[in-house]
Design an enzyme around this catalytic site. Sequence first.
Site, PDB file in Angstrom:
ATOM      1  N   GLY A  60       2.841  10.680  -6.577  1.00 56.79           N
ATOM      2  CA  GLY A  60       3.686  11.850  -6.316  1.00 56.79           C
ATOM      3  C   GLY A  60       2.952  13.172  -6.328  1.00 56.79           C
ATOM      4  O   GLY A  60       2.089  13.439  -5.488  1.00 56.79           O
ATOM      5  N   LYS A  97      -0.146   1.140  -3.883  1.00 55.07           N
ATOM      6  CA  LYS A  97      -0.901   2.290  -4.397  1.00 55.07           C
ATOM      7  C   LYS A  97      -2.248   1.843  -4.955  1.00 55.07           C
ATOM      8  O   LYS A  97      -3.265   2.525  -4.790  1.00 55.07           O
ATOM      9  CB  LYS A  97      -0.084   3.026  -5.457  1.00 55.07           C
ATOM     10  CG  LYS A  97       1.139   3.722  -4.861  1.00 55.07           C
ATOM     11  CD  LYS A  97       2.098   4.178  -5.933  1.00 55.07           C
ATOM     12  CE  LYS A  97       3.278   4.935  -5.350  1.00 55.07           C
ATOM     13  NZ  LYS A  97       4.359   5.158  -6.319  1.00 55.07           N
TER      14      LYS A  97
HETATM   15  P1  NDP Z   1      14.588   8.869   1.827  1.00 52.88           P
HETATM   16  O1  NDP Z   1      15.070   7.485   2.058  1.00 52.88           O
HETATM   17  O2  NDP Z   1      15.277   9.715   0.822  1.00 52.88           O
HETATM   18  O3  NDP Z   1      14.597   9.656   3.225  1.00 52.88           O
HETATM   19  C1  NDP Z   1      14.154   9.101   4.420  1.00 52.88           C
HETATM   20  C2  NDP Z   1      14.464  10.076   5.559  1.00 52.88           C
HETATM   21  O4  NDP Z   1      13.924   9.551   6.749  1.00 52.88           O
HETATM   22  C3  NDP Z   1      15.943  10.294   5.798  1.00 52.88           C
HETATM   23  O5  NDP Z   1      16.184  11.639   6.107  1.00 52.88           O
HETATM   24  C4  NDP Z   1      16.254   9.408   7.002  1.00 52.88           C
HETATM   25  O6  NDP Z   1      17.268   9.909   7.843  1.00 52.88           O
HETATM   26  C5  NDP Z   1      14.926   9.481   7.748  1.00 52.88           C
HETATM   27  N1  NDP Z   1      14.693   8.280   8.531  1.00 52.88           N
HETATM   28  C6  NDP Z   1      14.504   7.026   8.069  1.00 52.88           C
HETATM   29  N2  NDP Z   1      14.326   6.175   9.101  1.00 52.88           N
HETATM   30  C7  NDP Z   1      14.397   6.910  10.215  1.00 52.88           C
HETATM   31  C8  NDP Z   1      14.323   6.615  11.595  1.00 52.88           C
HETATM   32  N3  NDP Z   1      14.140   5.376  12.027  1.00 52.88           N
HETATM   33  N4  NDP Z   1      14.450   7.645  12.489  1.00 52.88           N
HETATM   34  C9  NDP Z   1      14.670   8.887  12.043  1.00 52.88           C
HETATM   35  N5  NDP Z   1      14.744   9.246  10.745  1.00 52.88           N
HETATM   36  C10 NDP Z   1      14.631   8.257   9.868  1.00 52.88           C
HETATM   37  O7  NDP Z   1      13.032   8.737   1.488  1.00 52.88           O
HETATM   38  P2  NDP Z   1      12.174   9.628   0.473  1.00 52.88           P
HETATM   39  O8  NDP Z   1      12.289  11.055   0.833  1.00 52.88           O
HETATM   40  O9  NDP Z   1      12.442   9.213  -0.910  1.00 52.88           O
HETATM   41  O10 NDP Z   1      10.699   9.093   0.812  1.00 52.88           O
HETATM   42  C11 NDP Z   1      10.025   9.465   1.983  1.00 52.88           C
HETATM   43  C12 NDP Z   1       8.618   8.923   1.905  1.00 52.88           C
HETATM   44  O11 NDP Z   1       7.951   9.488   0.790  1.00 52.88           O
HETATM   45  C13 NDP Z   1       8.517   7.406   1.720  1.00 52.88           C
HETATM   46  O12 NDP Z   1       7.398   6.923   2.401  1.00 52.88           O
HETATM   47  C14 NDP Z   1       8.346   7.262   0.222  1.00 52.88           C
HETATM   48  O13 NDP Z   1       7.689   6.067  -0.116  1.00 52.88           O
HETATM   49  C15 NDP Z   1       7.469   8.456  -0.063  1.00 52.88           C
HETATM   50  N6  NDP Z   1       7.499   8.952  -1.418  1.00 52.88           N
HETATM   51  C16 NDP Z   1       8.696   9.205  -2.014  1.00 52.88           C
HETATM   52  C17 NDP Z   1       8.730   9.717  -3.283  1.00 52.88           C
HETATM   53  C18 NDP Z   1      10.007   9.989  -3.985  1.00 52.88           C
HETATM   54  O14 NDP Z   1       9.969  10.355  -5.174  1.00 52.88           O
HETATM   55  N7  NDP Z   1      11.150   9.840  -3.342  1.00 52.88           N
HETATM   56  C19 NDP Z   1       7.492  10.023  -4.013  1.00 52.88           C
HETATM   57  C20 NDP Z   1       6.282   9.744  -3.271  1.00 52.88           C
HETATM   58  C21 NDP Z   1       6.306   9.222  -2.027  1.00 52.88           C
HETATM   59  P3  NDP Z   1      18.817   9.999   7.332  1.00 52.88           P
HETATM   60  O15 NDP Z   1      18.783  11.007   6.224  1.00 52.88           O
HETATM   61  O16 NDP Z   1      19.577  10.461   8.497  1.00 52.88           O
HETATM   62  O17 NDP Z   1      19.152   8.624   6.861  1.00 52.88           O
HETATM   63  N1  HSE Z   2       9.432   4.760  -5.829  1.00 55.24           N
HETATM   64  C1  HSE Z   2       8.234   5.439  -6.140  1.00 55.24           C
HETATM   65  C2  HSE Z   2       8.080   5.522  -7.651  1.00 55.24           C
HETATM   66  C3  HSE Z   2       8.256   6.824  -5.546  1.00 55.24           C
HETATM   67  O1  HSE Z   2       9.038   5.223  -8.357  1.00 55.24           O
HETATM   68  O2  HSE Z   2       7.000   5.851  -8.110  1.00 55.24           O
HETATM   69  C4  HSE Z   2       6.900   7.491  -5.647  1.00 55.24           C
HETATM   70  O3  HSE Z   2       5.965   6.876  -4.850  1.00 55.24           O
END
Ligand code: NDP
Ligand code: HSE
Length: 455
Positions: free
Chosen positions: A135, A206
């Site tokens: 993160g 990771k």
């Molecule tokens: P979310 O599931 O909260 O959000 C995903 C977003 O992507 C949504 O807005 C969704 O649209 C959009 N989306 C998904 N598929 C499609 C598609 N086919 N076409 C268009 N838009 C799409 O994910 P996070 O924000 O939690 O995570 C995003 C990335 O960051 C991931 O790779 C995750 O592993 C990584 N990550 C997340 C962390 C966390 O703490 N959450 C920490 C570190 C990394 P809609 O809203 O309309 O459904």
């Molecule tokens: N699902 C992941 C976690 C988000 O819990 O660490 C950050 O990569």
Amino acid sequence: MIEYRTLRVALLGAGSVGSQVARFLLEDGDELAKRAGAKLELVGIAVRDPEAPRDTDLPKHLFTTDADALILGADVVIELMGGIEPARTLITQALDRGADVITANKALIAHHGPELFELAERVGAQLLYEAAVAGAIPIIRPLRDSLAGDRVNRVLGIVNGTTNFILDRMHTLGESPEEALRIATELGYAEADPTADVEGFDAQQKAAILASIAFHTTVSVDEVQREGITGITSQHIRDAARSGYTIKLLSVCERAVTESGEAAISARVHPTLVPNDHPLAAVHGGNNAVFIEADAAGDLMFYGAGAGGVETASAVLGDLVTAVRRHVLGGRGLSASMHLQLPMLDSDRVLTRYLISVEVNDQSGVLAELAGIFSARGVSLATLEQSIPVQTALDAPAADAAEQPEAEGSVAPRATLIIGTHLATEGALKAVVEDLRQSAAVRAVTGVLRIERGA
Ligand code: NDP
Ligand code: HSE
């Protein structure tokens, strides 16, 4: 007054992380422009459902479902959708057009990193992914750049916030794993499919990324041994606490020397007993921490928020400023050096320590028999603790207990032995556990956990 050029930024995804990145870009654009040396214009945000409620109030006109069209003409593409497709295709298209790409997508980098880095290098663009591991914690850049002149021997860490949150709540509040996961999901820590967290797939990805950078070797996800936390019961937590340990899901990447004197590496993810006075035991909630042991630098520790929308957005924006500076200054993007390509150590030859809990008949000769089992496999005992348990509902054998059939007319009282080993190979330790399961002196093996062996 400095005249900044304007760079077009396309954002793919507005979930937990993407919505915060968009907010920062819109609210702090002027400040970011000064730091990066160019104005940043957020040209659009691709999502699945433009009408879906968002964590932050974002201008409706920016939303689109046409990600392909959005990335056309973008100077920088930020991918925060997650998953392999369509993220992989969109990133490939963006790099092909010479755009820099920033992603937090560890699944994509771990599974398809080599092909994407090769493409980025070929076209001279940058593919940055600081947020993909741990993160908000800067760990990719320190490993890749700050330690580029050193030799890294070990990378050990808590890199999944969700499982740390769950284990921490089980330890400190006695909460059930299900309830803790529900809260972690509400806080935006968990993956869309939390199996990725609790079964260790996220930490495995990771670990593959960290091992690849640390050892200049392409480590594929399948080469990382994986065990999640779903087998950890409240009983394991209580036993660990009684023995002075905290259970953490650790990713362990190590450089080793084989019997023939060759360098090799290993990478694995598993629940681990961490001594309570170890700094990793004090990593609470959704936080992450990564230890690096390097030849010249010695021991380094990186600690902070491993998940969460706002926190992760910080790492994404750091990458954005780096990408924009390259656009401003010109020149090619930095590529990762994968020149060593060290062999992976066979998992049975990895050195570790076990803490094994067994339920035995409390009678003479049992200890001698158990000692014989360990010594036959060349495993040396470090600690031995015996307790005669008071049977309560909570002390029922753990789910993974492989209980021997009750001997007819058996009246021997039960005792629990908790046996800690010295360092031994994983292969020998697994064989000991199997032998214990087969032993007539053992009623059940109720717990097998690795102990963090220290530096
Ligand atoms: P979310 O599931 O909260 O959000 C995903 C977003 O992507 C949504 O807005 C969704 O649209 C959009 N989306 C998904 N598929 C499609 C598609 N086919 N076409 C268009 N838009 C799409 O994910 P996070 O924000 O939690 O995570 C995003 C990335 O960051 C991931 O790779 C995750 O592993 C990584 N990550 C997340 C962390 C966390 O703490 N959450 C920490 C570190 C990394 P809609 O809203 O309309 O459904
Ligand atoms: N699902 C992941 C976690 C988000 O819990 O660490 C950050 O990569």
